[in-house]
Design a protein around this motif. Structure first.
Motif, PDB file in Angstrom:
ATOM      1  N   ALA A 165       0.850  -1.208   0.000  1.00  0.00           N
ATOM      2  CA  ALA A 165       0.000   0.000   0.000  1.00  0.00           C
ATOM      3  C   ALA A 165       0.875   1.245   0.000  1.00  0.00           C
ATOM      4  N   LYS A 166       1.943   1.213   0.784  1.00  0.00           N
ATOM      5  CA  LYS A 166       2.841   2.375   0.846  1.00  0.00           C
ATOM      6  C   LYS A 166       3.651   2.522  -0.439  1.00  0.00           C
TER       7      LYS A 166
ATOM      8  N   GLY B 140       0.775   3.424  -3.510  1.00  0.00           N
ATOM      9  CA  GLY B 140      -0.296   4.428  -3.364  1.00  0.00           C
ATOM     10  C   GLY B 140      -0.159   5.589  -4.332  1.00  0.00           C
ATOM     11  N   SER B 141       1.075   6.033  -4.542  1.00  0.00           N
ATOM     12  CA  SER B 141       1.280   7.201  -5.405  1.00  0.00           C
ATOM     13  C   SER B 141       0.959   6.887  -6.869  1.00  0.00           C
TER      14      SER B 141
ATOM     15  N   ASN C  73      -1.829   5.348  -7.639  1.00  0.00           N
ATOM     16  CA  ASN C  73      -3.278   5.145  -7.668  1.00  0.00           C
ATOM     17  C   ASN C  73      -3.648   3.652  -7.575  1.00  0.00           C
TER      18      ASN C  73
ATOM     19  N   ARG D 265      -4.512   0.700  -4.828  1.00  0.00           N
ATOM     20  CA  ARG D 265      -4.838   0.423  -3.429  1.00  0.00           C
ATOM     21  C   ARG D 265      -4.587  -1.058  -3.129  1.00  0.00           C
TER      22      ARG D 265
ATOM     23  N   THR E  31      -6.682   2.319   1.849  1.00  0.00           N
ATOM     24  CA  THR E  31      -5.565   1.470   1.429  1.00  0.00           C
ATOM     25  C   THR E  31      -4.724   1.078   2.639  1.00  0.00           C
TER      26      THR E  31
END
Ligand SMILES: NC(=O)c1ccc[n+]([C@@H]2O[C@H](COP(=O)([O-])OP(=O)(O)OC[C@H]3O[C@@H](n4cnc5c(N)ncnc54)[C@H](O)[C@@H]3O)[C@@H](O)[C@H]2O)c1
Length: 246
Positions: free
Chosen positions: A169-170, A173-174, A176, A178, A234
């Motif tokens: 997730a980390k 995430g950027s 888009n 999840r 997320t």
């Protein structure tokens, strides 16, 4: 929830929870790709899924082998044109007390449940990364949150999935993308149906809702996390355990 025309992979979807998840997506108009270990079971499940009208692809895949995961995802992208959602559901158990657990059984469960989830995620995320959109839902377990005697390998794999979920997730995430997990409690399957009544009652003593989950209870949580309704969620572990672990 609208998954019309969306392209979905569900691993371990020949029966049980995975099959119900695959059916739930197919009912919403999605194209669904499934895998499992046995070719005959995969073909039978794929045939039934085709009745919902979307495209269906079934493959016998051992998710503990990276090359098979890569080839499966490549096949799905070739057949469907893209990939929107990966559900990492396939899992096995080989229970024993830790001191009696063989190295072979330890490795087998970690290889399928945790390493297989990683290999499938890696293959799928490469595709999602390029299109800057995507969704991964992993199936953990309540025992990955609370521990369980006699299941060191399984619990470690399911707790590992929680760490993997939060990390991916980390990382993504950027882009888009999840990444979430569902942690089911006791689920009513052929296996739990076969338990003697007194064993079932004992298991339910600690479940406030006083029933096992139906496979649909798990599928509903998976579809929610994969849907736009969960657009700002997320790295979350959604417990679907009837209150067994709060
Ligand atoms: N049943 C429960 O009570 C319960 C509770 C919590 C979590 N879970 C988790 O939910 C998931 C599904 O459980 P279930 O009870 O429906 O399982 P199941 O045993 O009924 O089905 C497992 C599926 O995974 C597939 N599979 C097994 N090994 C594989 C491999 N190496 N490569 C590809 N596919 C493989 C099988 O072919 C099958 O389709 C598992 O991850 C399980 O750990 C189940």
């Amino acid at each position: 929830m609208d998954f019309k025309g969306k392209n979905i992979i569900v691993t371990g979807a020949t029966r049980g929870i995975g099959l119900t998840i695959a059916e739930a997506f197919a009912k919403q108009g999605a194209n669904v790709a499934i895998c499992g270990t046995r070719e005959d079971a995969v073909n039978k499940a794929a045939e039934n899924l085709a009745a919902f009208g979307g495209k269906v692809l079934g493959r016998a895949v051992n998710i503990s082998r990276a090359q098979e995961c890569d080839a499966f995802v490549a096949d799905v992208v070739k057949e469907f044109g893209s990939l929107d959602v990966l559900v990492n559901n396939a899992g096995i158990t080989k229970d024993n007390l830790a001191v009696r657990m063989t190295e072979e059984d330890w490795r087998a469960v970690i290889d399928v449940n945790l390493t297989g989830t990683f290999f499938m995620s890696k293959a799928a995320l490469k595709v999602m990364f390029k299109k800057r959109a995507g969704n991964v839902v992993n199936i953990s377990s309540v025992v990955g949150e609370m521990g369980n005697a006699g299941q060191a390998n399984y619990v470690a794999s399911k707790a590992g999935i929680i760490g993997l979920t939060k990390t991916l997730a980390k990382e993504f995430g950027s882009r888009n993308i999840r990444v979430n997990a569902v942690a089911p409690g006791f689920v009513r399957t052929a296996m739990t149906d076969a338990l003697p009544q007194d064993v079932k009652e004992k298991a339910l003593e600690n479940v406030p809702l006083k029933r096992f989950a139906e496979t649909q209870d798990i599928a509903k949580a998976v579809l929610f996390l994969a849907s736009e309704d969960a657009s700002y969620i997320t790295g979350h572990i959604l417990s679907v355990n009837g209150g067994l672990y709060i």
